[in-house]
Design an enzyme around this catalytic site. Structure first.
Site, PDB file in Angstrom:
ATOM      1  N   THR A  13       0.824  -1.217   0.000  1.00 22.48           N
ATOM      2  CA  THR A  13       0.000   0.000   0.000  1.00 22.48           C
ATOM      3  C   THR A  13       0.861   1.271   0.000  1.00 22.48           C
ATOM      4  O   THR A  13       0.326   2.363  -0.084  1.00 22.48           O
ATOM      5  CB  THR A  13      -0.886   0.036   1.268  1.00 22.48           C
ATOM      6  OG1 THR A  13      -0.024  -0.094   2.414  1.00 22.48           O
ATOM      7  CG2 THR A  13      -1.900  -1.085   1.286  1.00 22.48           C
ATOM      8  N   VAL A  16       6.528   2.817  -2.489  1.00 26.68           N
ATOM      9  CA  VAL A  16       7.296   1.859  -3.299  1.00 26.68           C
ATOM     10  C   VAL A  16       6.412   0.667  -3.686  1.00 26.68           C
ATOM     11  O   VAL A  16       6.458   0.180  -4.817  1.00 26.68           O
ATOM     12  CB  VAL A  16       8.543   1.366  -2.525  1.00 26.68           C
ATOM     13  CG1 VAL A  16       9.271   0.276  -3.298  1.00 26.68           C
ATOM     14  CG2 VAL A  16       9.484   2.532  -2.233  1.00 26.68           C
ATOM     15  N   ARG A  39      -3.643  -2.232   9.636  1.00 26.21           N
ATOM     16  CA  ARG A  39      -4.378  -1.009   9.259  1.00 26.21           C
ATOM     17  C   ARG A  39      -5.019  -1.134   7.883  1.00 26.21           C
ATOM     18  O   ARG A  39      -6.083  -0.606   7.626  1.00 26.21           O
ATOM     19  CB  ARG A  39      -3.419   0.199   9.204  1.00 26.21           C
ATOM     20  CG  ARG A  39      -2.958   0.733  10.516  1.00 26.21           C
ATOM     21  CD  ARG A  39      -2.025   1.928  10.292  1.00 26.21           C
ATOM     22  NE  ARG A  39      -0.761   1.575   9.632  1.00 26.21           N
ATOM     23  CZ  ARG A  39       0.324   1.139  10.268  1.00 26.21           C
ATOM     24  NH1 ARG A  39       0.301   0.994  11.569  1.00 26.21           N
ATOM     25  NH2 ARG A  39       1.421   0.846   9.591  1.00 26.21           N
ATOM     26  N   SER A  40      -4.325  -1.816   6.981  1.00 32.38           N
ATOM     27  CA  SER A  40      -4.784  -1.857   5.584  1.00 32.38           C
ATOM     28  C   SER A  40      -5.428  -3.177   5.200  1.00 32.38           C
ATOM     29  O   SER A  40      -5.889  -3.313   4.054  1.00 32.38           O
ATOM     30  CB  SER A  40      -3.596  -1.627   4.650  1.00 32.38           C
ATOM     31  OG  SER A  40      -2.948  -0.446   4.976  1.00 32.38           O
ATOM     32  N   ARG A  97      21.153  -4.387   4.823  1.00 25.91           N
ATOM     33  CA  ARG A  97      22.070  -3.983   3.749  1.00 25.91           C
ATOM     34  C   ARG A  97      23.541  -4.178   4.086  1.00 25.91           C
ATOM     35  O   ARG A  97      24.330  -4.547   3.218  1.00 25.91           O
ATOM     36  CB  ARG A  97      21.832  -2.513   3.395  1.00 25.91           C
ATOM     37  CG  ARG A  97      20.516  -2.270   2.691  1.00 25.91           C
ATOM     38  CD  ARG A  97      20.365  -0.788   2.406  1.00 25.91           C
ATOM     39  NE  ARG A  97      19.036  -0.477   1.921  1.00 25.91           N
ATOM     40  CZ  ARG A  97      18.488   0.734   2.033  1.00 25.91           C
ATOM     41  NH1 ARG A  97      19.180   1.726   2.606  1.00 25.91           N
ATOM     42  NH2 ARG A  97      17.278   0.968   1.571  1.00 25.91           N
ATOM     43  N   CYS A 126      18.031   4.392  -2.308  1.00 24.61           N
ATOM     44  CA  CYS A 126      17.599   4.945  -3.599  1.00 24.61           C
ATOM     45  C   CYS A 126      18.621   5.896  -4.234  1.00 24.61           C
ATOM     46  O   CYS A 126      18.529   6.179  -5.436  1.00 24.61           O
ATOM     47  CB  CYS A 126      16.253   5.639  -3.436  1.00 24.61           C
ATOM     48  SG  CYS A 126      16.118   6.573  -1.909  1.00 24.61           S
ATOM     49  N   GLY A 157      10.778   9.829  -1.566  1.00 23.40           N
ATOM     50  CA  GLY A 157      11.776   8.991  -0.898  1.00 23.40           C
ATOM     51  C   GLY A 157      11.458   8.796   0.571  1.00 23.40           C
ATOM     52  O   GLY A 157      11.950   7.864   1.206  1.00 23.40           O
ATOM     53  N   HIS A 221      15.213  11.524  -7.732  1.00 16.25           N
ATOM     54  CA  HIS A 221      16.362  12.009  -6.959  1.00 16.25           C
ATOM     55  C   HIS A 221      17.456  12.450  -7.946  1.00 16.25           C
ATOM     56  O   HIS A 221      17.696  11.759  -8.942  1.00 16.25           O
ATOM     57  CB  HIS A 221      16.951  10.890  -6.102  1.00 16.25           C
ATOM     58  CG  HIS A 221      16.099  10.480  -4.929  1.00 16.25           C
ATOM     59  ND1 HIS A 221      14.885  11.042  -4.615  1.00 16.25           N
ATOM     60  CD2 HIS A 221      16.340   9.547  -3.970  1.00 16.25           C
ATOM     61  CE1 HIS A 221      14.400  10.460  -3.516  1.00 16.25           C
ATOM     62  NE2 HIS A 221      15.261   9.555  -3.109  1.00 16.25           N
ATOM     63  N   ASN A 288      13.392   7.457  -8.020  1.00 11.50           N
ATOM     64  CA  ASN A 288      13.706   6.749  -6.772  1.00 11.50           C
ATOM     65  C   ASN A 288      12.732   5.623  -6.472  1.00 11.50           C
ATOM     66  O   ASN A 288      13.071   4.674  -5.761  1.00 11.50           O
ATOM     67  CB  ASN A 288      13.722   7.729  -5.595  1.00 11.50           C
ATOM     68  CG  ASN A 288      12.467   8.570  -5.514  1.00 11.50           C
ATOM     69  OD1 ASN A 288      12.225   9.389  -6.405  1.00 11.50           O
ATOM     70  ND2 ASN A 288      11.674   8.391  -4.480  1.00 11.50           N
TER      71      ASN A 288
HETATM   72  N1  LIG Z   1      10.415   5.699  -1.143  1.00 10.35           N
HETATM   73  C1  LIG Z   1      11.575   5.401  -1.711  1.00 10.35           C
HETATM   74  O1  LIG Z   1      12.034   6.069  -2.657  1.00 10.35           O
HETATM   75  C2  LIG Z   1      12.382   4.246  -1.204  1.00 10.35           C
HETATM   76  C3  LIG Z   1      13.499   3.859  -1.935  1.00 10.35           C
HETATM   77  C4  LIG Z   1      14.266   2.795  -1.481  1.00 10.35           C
HETATM   78  C5  LIG Z   1      13.907   2.130  -0.336  1.00 10.35           C
HETATM   79  N2  LIG Z   1      12.818   2.521   0.368  1.00 10.35           N
HETATM   80  C6  LIG Z   1      12.469   1.770   1.574  1.00 10.35           C
HETATM   81  O2  LIG Z   1      11.287   1.024   1.313  1.00 10.35           O
HETATM   82  C7  LIG Z   1      10.518   0.941   2.511  1.00 10.35           C
HETATM   83  C8  LIG Z   1       9.122   1.470   2.254  1.00 10.35           C
HETATM   84  O3  LIG Z   1       9.201   2.801   1.799  1.00 10.35           O
HETATM   85  P1  LIG Z   1       7.935   3.601   1.258  1.00 10.35           P
HETATM   86  O4  LIG Z   1       8.490   4.891   0.808  1.00 10.35           O
HETATM   87  O5  LIG Z   1       7.130   2.777   0.318  1.00 10.35           O
HETATM   88  O6  LIG Z   1       7.111   3.832   2.635  1.00 10.35           O
HETATM   89  P2  LIG Z   1       5.533   4.107   2.842  1.00 10.35           P
HETATM   90  O7  LIG Z   1       4.947   4.796   1.679  1.00 10.35           O
HETATM   91  O8  LIG Z   1       5.437   4.739   4.172  1.00 10.35           O
HETATM   92  O9  LIG Z   1       4.909   2.636   2.917  1.00 10.35           O
HETATM   93  C9  LIG Z   1       5.159   1.766   4.001  1.00 10.35           C
HETATM   94  C10 LIG Z   1       4.485   0.428   3.745  1.00 10.35           C
HETATM   95  O10 LIG Z   1       4.857  -0.459   4.793  1.00 10.35           O
HETATM   96  C11 LIG Z   1       3.675  -1.019   5.363  1.00 10.35           C
HETATM   97  N3  LIG Z   1       3.927  -1.326   6.761  1.00 10.35           N
HETATM   98  C12 LIG Z   1       4.325  -0.488   7.732  1.00 10.35           C
HETATM   99  N4  LIG Z   1       4.459  -1.166   8.906  1.00 10.35           N
HETATM  100  C13 LIG Z   1       4.136  -2.437   8.656  1.00 10.35           C
HETATM  101  C14 LIG Z   1       4.070  -3.626   9.436  1.00 10.35           C
HETATM  102  N5  LIG Z   1       4.376  -3.635  10.738  1.00 10.35           N
HETATM  103  N6  LIG Z   1       3.675  -4.772   8.836  1.00 10.35           N
HETATM  104  C15 LIG Z   1       3.376  -4.800   7.526  1.00 10.35           C
HETATM  105  N7  LIG Z   1       3.409  -3.719   6.725  1.00 10.35           N
HETATM  106  C16 LIG Z   1       3.797  -2.554   7.287  1.00 10.35           C
HETATM  107  C17 LIG Z   1       2.623   0.058   5.180  1.00 10.35           C
HETATM  108  O11 LIG Z   1       1.360  -0.546   5.278  1.00 10.35           O
HETATM  109  P3  LIG Z   1       0.051   0.225   5.842  1.00 10.35           P
HETATM  110  O12 LIG Z   1      -0.611   0.817   4.633  1.00 10.35           O
HETATM  111  O13 LIG Z   1      -0.752  -0.878   6.411  1.00 10.35           O
HETATM  112  O14 LIG Z   1       0.509   1.240   6.841  1.00 10.35           O
HETATM  113  C18 LIG Z   1       2.963   0.519   3.759  1.00 10.35           C
HETATM  114  O15 LIG Z   1       2.453  -0.396   2.814  1.00 10.35           O
HETATM  115  C19 LIG Z   1      11.302   1.693   3.586  1.00 10.35           C
HETATM  116  O16 LIG Z   1      12.114   0.784   4.298  1.00 10.35           O
HETATM  117  C20 LIG Z   1      12.160   2.636   2.779  1.00 10.35           C
HETATM  118  O17 LIG Z   1      13.337   2.997   3.458  1.00 10.35           O
HETATM  119  C21 LIG Z   1      12.030   3.546  -0.047  1.00 10.35           C
END
Ligand SMILES: NC(=O)c1ccc[n+]([C@@H]2O[C@H](COP(=O)([O-])OP(=O)(O)OC[C@H]3O[C@@H](n4cnc5c(N)ncnc54)[C@H](OP(=O)(O)O)[C@@H]3O)[C@@H](O)[C@H]2O)c1
Length: 312
Positions: A13, A16, A39-40, A97, A126, A157, A221, A288
């Site tokens: 959800t 990413v 939550r979802s 990592r 990223c 990001g 980025h 990113n």
């Molecule tokens: N954004 C980027 O550009 C990027 C790039 C590289 C790596 N990352 C890494 O990828 C990860 C996610 O990033 P994002 O930007 O996609 O974050 P985000 O938009 O905040 O999404 C977080 C996701 O994790 C789920 N989640 C949170 N806690 C959870 C739990 N306890 N059990 C199961 N699901 C859970 C959330 O589900 P709910 O909807 O249920 O809350 C949501 O689907 C992070 O570790 C981040 O560092 C991100």
């Protein structure tokens, strides 16, 4: 191959995760399930009913590959259950990592390492992914001796909630942010960029200094990069190497807007750094959410699946 593979997207959800679902479709994966927090659970995302990512659900043994994009704490807690169930896990958080023995992979740079896994493969930060795509051919040609980088990182990001905040913010209130953990000298984003680049390039002593900032841009980025090499390398020579490099596209004026929605890393402004003898300056931009996260992880999964098929 892709059609039959049972894929679980954990964090489906999020920023990413939703891009991952679109890319999986583009890459021909049809057997996909979506997991997120309680939550979802029950929500519909891109035609999938979201399941709660419980230890029981992840360890059931009915998924071949899990693509995790949840926070570091959730990954540390949940990934071991998925591995216990026999799945291969590609994790996009920073949880694994830098763990010795866990491969940290950019397929174009060190793809072979992906095959040396015990169930977990880590997907880099990223900014590290596009940086190493660009550094690799330059290092092979002339030997890197120093890298300096300044990043301009988009709000996506920081996840879906940060994107919502930017959408709701008045343009007069836009500002640079530095929204990472600060150790008194550096942000963890800066030390991650250094440590991950060294691990992926297998250059543990490479001097690398980064300054990271978040800019009020939704997706993409950018990075200003200054490199020093052991052997002389002209700007024209570097440009020719980058034109031939996989997943890299030479573009005169790369920007987040030009990079958003495409798979390649854009690189341009390739010029001599006149302050040092063997110096080059360049500017890159990449999406990113795609190459910086979701796409790289799918490419890792495809590498591992191709190897599994070949061995069967
Ligand atoms: N954004 C980027 O550009 C990027 C790039 C590289 C790596 N990352 C890494 O990828 C990860 C996610 O990033 P994002 O930007 O996609 O974050 P985000 O938009 O905040 O999404 C977080 C996701 O994790 C789920 N989640 C949170 N806690 C959870 C739990 N306890 N059990 C199961 N699901 C859970 C959330 O589900 P709910 O909807 O249920 O809350 C949501 O689907 C992070 O570790 C981040 O560092 C991100």
């Amino acid at each position: 191959m892709a059609r039959d593979t049972r894929i679980g997207v954990v964090g489906g959800t999020g920023a990413v995760g939703t891009v991952t679902l679109g890319l999986l479709r583009e890459h021909g994966f049809e057997n996909v399930r979506v997991f997120a927090s309680a939550r979802s659970a029950g929500k519909n995302v891109a035609g999938h009913t979201v399941e709660e990512a419980t230890p029981e659900a992840l360890s059931r043994g009915d998924v071949d590959v899990f693509l995790f994009s949840v926070g570091t704490g959730a990954s540390r807690e949940l990934v071991p259950h998925a591995v216990r169930g026999g799945a291969t896990c590609v994790d996009k958080s920073s949880a694994y990592r830098l763990e010795p023995g866990i491969p940290l992979v950019v397929p174009e740079v060190n793809g072979g390492r992906a095959l040396q896994n015990d169930g977990i493969i880590a997907n880099p930060n990223c900014c590290t992914i596009p940086l190493t795509c660009v550094l690799k051919p330059l290092h092979e040609a002339a030997g890197l001796t120093r890298v300096r980088v300044a990043t301009y990182q988009s709000v996506s990001g920081a996840g879906a909630q940060a994107m919502e905040r930017l959408r709701g913010e008045h343009p007069d209130d836009h500002d640079l942010r530095m929204d990472w953990d600060f150790d008194g000298e550096e942000f963890d984003e800066e030390s991650k960029l250094r440590a991950e680049t060294r691990k992926i390039m297998e250059l543990p002593e490479l001097p690398i200094q980064a300054t990271c900032v978040r800019v009020p841009v939704m997706v993409g980025h950018a990075e200003a990069v200054w490199i020093e090499t052991d052997q002389p390398l002209s700007a024209e020579g570097a440009r020719a190497l980058l034109e031939a490099a996989p997943s890299v596209r030479v573009d005169d004026f790369p920007s987040p807007g030009r990079a958003a929605g495409i798979d390649e890393v854009l690189v341009g402004r390739i010029r001599r750094d006149s302050t040092i003898e063997n110096g080059l300056a360049l500017f890159l931009a990449s999406d990113n959410l795609r190459k910086g996260a979701a796409l790289n992880a799918i490419q890792i999964a495809e590498l591992v699946l191709a190897e599994t098929r070949a061995a069967a």
